[in-house]
Design an enzyme around this catalytic site. Structure first.
Site, PDB file in Angstrom:
ATOM      1  N   ASP A 180      15.819  30.180  43.346  1.00  0.00           N
ATOM      2  CA  ASP A 180      16.332  29.709  44.535  1.00  0.00           C
ATOM      3  C   ASP A 180      17.632  29.555  44.446  1.00  0.00           C
ATOM      4  OD1 ASP A 180      15.866  28.138  46.988  1.00  0.00           O
ATOM      5  OD2 ASP A 180      14.092  27.262  46.331  1.00  0.00           O
ATOM      6  N   CYS A 219      18.895  25.182  52.281  1.00  0.00           N
ATOM      7  CA  CYS A 219      17.496  25.793  52.674  1.00  0.00           C
ATOM      8  C   CYS A 219      17.589  26.033  53.968  1.00  0.00           C
ATOM      9  CB  CYS A 219      16.184  25.069  51.935  1.00  0.00           C
ATOM     10  SG  CYS A 219      16.042  24.902  50.201  1.00  0.00           S
ATOM     11  N   ASP A 247       4.813  28.501  46.161  1.00  0.00           N
ATOM     12  CA  ASP A 247       6.299  27.983  45.535  1.00  0.00           C
ATOM     13  C   ASP A 247       6.968  28.785  44.310  1.00  0.00           C
ATOM     14  OD1 ASP A 247       6.712  25.570  47.547  1.00  0.00           O
ATOM     15  OD2 ASP A 247       4.824  24.975  46.307  1.00  0.00           O
ATOM     16  N   GLY A 275      22.689  33.441  32.915  1.00  0.00           N
ATOM     17  CA  GLY A 275      22.718  33.536  34.351  1.00  0.00           C
ATOM     18  C   GLY A 275      23.413  34.888  34.769  1.00  0.00           C
ATOM     19  N   HIS A 276      23.765  34.924  36.137  1.00  0.00           N
ATOM     20  CA  HIS A 276      24.355  36.295  36.452  1.00  0.00           C
ATOM     21  C   HIS A 276      25.299  35.673  37.694  1.00  0.00           C
ATOM     22  CE1 HIS A 276      25.066  40.574  37.178  1.00  0.00           C
ATOM     23  NE2 HIS A 276      25.027  40.275  38.251  1.00  0.00           N
ATOM     24  N   SER A 277      26.499  36.388  37.645  1.00  0.00           N
ATOM     25  CA  SER A 277      27.613  36.062  38.546  1.00  0.00           C
ATOM     26  C   SER A 277      28.082  37.390  39.233  1.00  0.00           C
ATOM     27  CB  SER A 277      28.861  35.268  37.949  1.00  0.00           C
ATOM     28  OG  SER A 277      29.246  36.027  37.033  1.00  0.00           O
TER      29      SER A 277
END
Length: 347
Positions: free
Chosen positions: A69, A17, A52, A140-142
């Site tokens: 995130d 972060c 958040d 997901g995605h890549s």
């Protein structure tokens, strides 16, 4: 710590972060894009607040929480990178008082330079933490890109009247923190190859620990506000809480919990460069900080603890609830009426 000829942190200028865009710059981007102008009445929490996660109401008794995130490597070990990334992303749902239900992965990988087997290890680490949280990593995605980046988009649920934002603290509320500070310091020591094995284990223990207590506290009105401590450090996220509620805050420096061993690294000036970025952003709103104490206050945390605002008459109840969940929390200060400085640090 696994022996790994490829050090993932060599592929990241800022780790975890700590690679967040500076607060003032982010505000400029959002303002210029019109992101603060949101009119959908069902969007209960969006960009108009510095919270958040986003929360969208779908019925009288159900709202969806969504957060995303991701960041560049904070550790060299791929499995541990996945674990920390997953715990960090899940924390945003817990900070709203919600319950995670599933997640999707976000993966950027330089497939021609770093073995794809390590990308698989990252996903394996994330899955292990999702399993601990009782959810599936659903998809997901890549993309193939020059930098390794990983994170999650997490979906959760909550009752619309039980949402915990970061702006509902009351004057006199006590401030609690659920994890010790120093993740950024230890991550920097790792990147500079100065960290000791025991300190690396402390880093993992802290950063991989889930903030599940947030979903428990979401059911209790005695808790007025919550947020998690991430890239803007304790000071930045506390200022967001205080300003959101129109209050100031007073914290006691000697009550701040610290990961064992970080002072040794601070004495060697081993801490993230973005510590100073945070201090430059928040020092005009802060009183009482002396010398290098700014490091403890502004150290960028990755998968840090929850900052929790609790009414003082419910202190005993809160401490018993925390204990019953096998969690820990440190009382570090209180919210006060609005004063000239947003945060006062008492030595």
């Amino acid at each position: 710590m696994e022996t790994n000829p490829i050090r993932l942190t060599e592929w990241s200028e800022g780790s975890g972060c700590g690679c967040k865009i500076a607060p003032a710059v982010l505000d400029q981007i959002l303002a210029a894009s019109g992101s603060f102008s949101q009119t959908d009445p069902n969007l209960l929490v969006g960009n108009s607040q510095k919270d958040d996660a986003a929360v969208y109401q779908v019925s009288d008794d159900l709202a969806f929480i969504n957060t995303v995130d991701f960041f560049t490597p904070i550790v060299d070990d791929a499995f541990d990178f996945g674990r920390i990334s997953a715990a960090n992303a899940l924390s945003d749902v817990y900070a709203m008082g919600g319950k995670p239900i599933f997640a999707n992965a976000i993966l950027s990988w330089p497939v021609e330079k770093i073995p794809i087997e390590l990308a698989a290890k990252v996903l394996e680490g994330a899955k292990s933490v999702c399993k601990t949280a009782g959810i599936e990593l659903a998809g997901g995605h890549s993309i193939a890109a020059k930098d390794p980046i990983f994170g999650l988009s997490v979906n959760g649920v909550i009752h619309p009247r039980k949402i915990k934002t970061n702006r509902e603290s009351k004057e006199g509320d006590l401030i609690f923190l659920t994890k010790p500070l120093g993740i950024g310091v230890l991550a920097t020591a790792l990147k500079r190859q100065k960290i000791q094995e025991k300190d690396y284990l402390n880093l993992l223990d802290t950063a991989c620990r889930l903030n599940t207590i947030g979903s428990v506290l979401g059911n209790h009105e005695e808790v007025h506000a919550m947020t998690d401590v991430t890239g803007f450090g304790l000071l930045g996220h506390l200022i967001e809480m205080a300003e959101g509620a129109g209050l100031s805050a007073k914290i006691e420096l000697n009550k701040l919990p610290l990961i064992e061993g970080i002072q040794e690294y601070i004495n060697q000036f081993i801490f993230p460069d973005n510590t100073y970025r945070n201090w430059n952003a928040y020092s005009p709103k802060t009183k009482g900080v002396q010398g290098m104490d700014l490091v403890k206050l502004c150290d960028p945390q990755t998968s840090g603890g929850l900052l929790i605002s609790v009414s003082p008459e419910n202190k005993t109840w809160f401490e018993e609830t925390i204990k019953s969940q096998n969690q820990v929390a440190w009382e570090i200060g209180c919210f006060t009426a609005k004063e000239e400085f947003v945060v006062e640090v008492v030595q």
